[in-house]
Design an enzyme around this catalytic site. Structure first.
Site, short mmCIF file in Angstrom:
data_model
loop_
_atom_site.label_atom_id
_atom_site.label_comp_id
_atom_site.label_asym_id
_atom_site.label_seq_id
_atom_site.Cartn_x
_atom_site.Cartn_y
_atom_site.Cartn_z
N ASP A 1 1.13 -1.36 -0.24
CA ASP A 1 0.13 -0.34 0.67
C ASP A 1 1.13 1.27 -0.13
O ASP A 1 0.25 2.60 0.17
CB ASP A 1 -1.06 -0.11 1.62
CG ASP A 1 -0.09 0.17 2.75
OD1 ASP A 1 -0.68 -1.37 3.81
OD2 ASP A 1 1.11 0.26 2.58
N CYS B 1 -1.82 -4.41 -22.25
CA CYS B 1 -0.79 -3.64 -23.17
C CYS B 1 -0.84 -2.02 -23.81
O CYS B 1 -1.41 -2.99 -24.81
CB CYS B 1 0.53 -3.82 -22.90
SG CYS B 1 2.23 -2.78 -23.47
N HIS C 1 6.28 -7.58 -0.92
CA HIS C 1 4.97 -8.96 -1.68
C HIS C 1 5.30 -7.43 -2.87
O HIS C 1 3.80 -7.05 -3.47
CB HIS C 1 4.51 -8.92 -1.09
CG HIS C 1 4.21 -9.64 -0.55
ND1 HIS C 1 3.42 -10.60 0.97
CD2 HIS C 1 5.75 -10.98 -0.31
CE1 HIS C 1 3.93 -11.16 1.21
NE2 HIS C 1 4.77 -12.21 1.14
N1 APR Z 1 -3.41 -3.85 14.92
C1 APR Z 1 -3.07 -5.20 15.43
N2 APR Z 1 -2.62 -6.33 14.78
C2 APR Z 1 -4.12 -5.80 14.02
C3 APR Z 1 -4.77 -4.78 13.78
C4 APR Z 1 -4.65 -3.99 13.95
N3 APR Z 1 -5.15 -2.79 14.20
N4 APR Z 1 -5.41 -5.43 12.79
C5 APR Z 1 -5.16 -6.05 12.50
N5 APR Z 1 -3.76 -7.34 12.96
C6 APR Z 1 -4.09 -8.46 12.63
C7 APR Z 1 -4.49 -9.49 13.05
O1 APR Z 1 -4.91 -9.75 14.32
C8 APR Z 1 -4.02 -10.30 11.69
O2 APR Z 1 -3.37 -11.80 12.29
O3 APR Z 1 -2.64 -8.38 11.58
C9 APR Z 1 -2.57 -9.51 11.17
C10 APR Z 1 -2.88 -9.82 9.48
O4 APR Z 1 -2.91 -11.23 9.19
P1 APR Z 1 -3.11 -11.50 7.77
O5 APR Z 1 -4.39 -11.30 7.43
O6 APR Z 1 -2.85 -12.37 7.77
O7 APR Z 1 -1.63 -10.38 6.90
P2 APR Z 1 -0.71 -10.36 6.34
O8 APR Z 1 0.21 -11.44 8.12
O9 APR Z 1 -0.05 -9.58 5.69
O10 APR Z 1 -0.76 -11.74 5.15
C11 APR Z 1 1.22 -12.37 4.50
O11 APR Z 1 -0.24 -12.74 2.98
O12 APR Z 1 -1.76 -12.86 1.31
C12 APR Z 1 -1.16 -12.60 1.97
O13 APR Z 1 0.83 -11.79 -0.16
C13 APR Z 1 -0.43 -11.53 1.46
O14 APR Z 1 1.43 -9.90 2.03
C14 APR Z 1 0.40 -10.91 2.39
C15 APR Z 1 0.37 -12.78 3.50
#
Ligand code: APR
Length: 254
Positions: free
Chosen positions: A106, A156, A123
């Site tokens: 982002d 493209c 990523h």
């Molecule tokens: N504060 C703290 N923790 C938070 C908050 C918040 N406001 N909001 C969400 N979370 C936590 C959730 O509890 C969750 O464990 O952030 C974590 C997000 O986990 P995912 O949704 O699995 O995201 P991420 O770990 O970034 O995923 C990794 O998976 O789908 C692929 O490429 C995608 O980069 C991504 C990768």
């Protein structure tokens, strides 16, 4: 919670080279949904449909992909960095931050004010789109205008090749430089702080362990328990924005 925050404050004070590692959880307070929480992206869409091989092999998959991308680009485009991002910028200003390794696409760490050369995007990024054939690059905003005009599968405009956002999809190879650099930084830091990641996706989820196994202290700040909580020196479950703000307030006071 307060005593855990104080422990992290002490660890940052003692540290010379802090690596911050972020996931989607650091951006939810900016209005961007994460992936695996209730209401997250993978609750609404089936990740199976977004594998790289599917995307390049079928027009129908590309249409589904761009439909999701068009929907999620709006909150991403309008998102503003939140207190969690701003706290990481403060760490850089204090001279404590070695780098931010982010799984996020982002651009919010850069928009918050972290130096781009200190942000490693494991990523990729959602703010640009490339042609898989001739590599022509487009601003994502331009492609969004095509999508909103009714184009269903952008191609493209130079060679007619397949266009894809510069993000890393499941099944797509990781960016070699960013991946190698992330493991290298993890091996050479003295404090590794995870913020907002479930730590389930490899190889990203191995990077915090690489830091721990190389002698760094490991801190995990996450709303829910993660796969690697048991390896951490300090685990704080709660809001990234709130916790990071408290940590920086304490650091700056004394
Ligand atoms: N504060 C703290 N923790 C938070 C908050 C918040 N406001 N909001 C969400 N979370 C936590 C959730 O509890 C969750 O464990 O952030 C974590 C997000 O986990 P995912 O949704 O699995 O995201 P991420 O770990 O970034 O995923 C990794 O998976 O789908 C692929 O490429 C995608 O980069 C991504 C990768």
């Amino acid at each position: 919670m307060e005593e855990l925050i104080q422990k992290v404050v002490e660890l940052i004070r003692q540290a010379k080279r802090v690596v911050v590692f972020t996931g989607a959880g650091v951006s939810t307070e900016s209005g961007i949904p994460d992936f695996r929480s209730p209401g997250g992206v993978w609750q609404k869409y089936n990740p199976e449909d977004f594998y790289y091989q599917k995307f390049i092999s079928s027009e129908e998959s590309r249409e589904k992909y761009w439909q999701m991308s068009r929907e999620f680009y709006e909150p991403l485009k309008n998102a503003l960095p939140n207190a969690g991002h701003k706290a990481v910028v403060e760490l850089e200003k204090m001279g404590k931050l070695d780098c931010v390794i982010t799984q996020n696409i982002d651009d919010l760490h850069q928009r918050a004010g972290n130096s781009p050369e200190r942000v490693i995007e494991l990523h990729g990024t959602a703010i640009s789109v490339s042609c898989l054939a001739c590599r022509k690059k487009y601003p994502r905003e331009e492609i969004q205008s095509w999508l909103l005009r009714g184009v269903r599968v952008p191609q493209c405009d130079v060679c007619g090749g397949i266009l894809k956002p510069d993000t890393v999809s499941f099944g797509q190879s990781m960016p070699p430089r960013e991946t190698e650099e992330s493991f290298h930084r993890a091996r050479n830091c003295d404090l590794f702080i995870v913020i907002g990641s479930s730590l389930v996706v490899q190889p990203a989820a191995s990077i915090p362990l690489e830091a721990r196994n190389s002698g760094a202290k490991l801190v995990i700040i996450n709303r829910d328990p993660t796969y690697h909580d048991s390896y951490a020196d300090v685990v704080i479950h709660g809001s990234a924005g709130e916790i990071m703000s408290k940590i920086l307030e304490r650091l700056q006071v004394t």
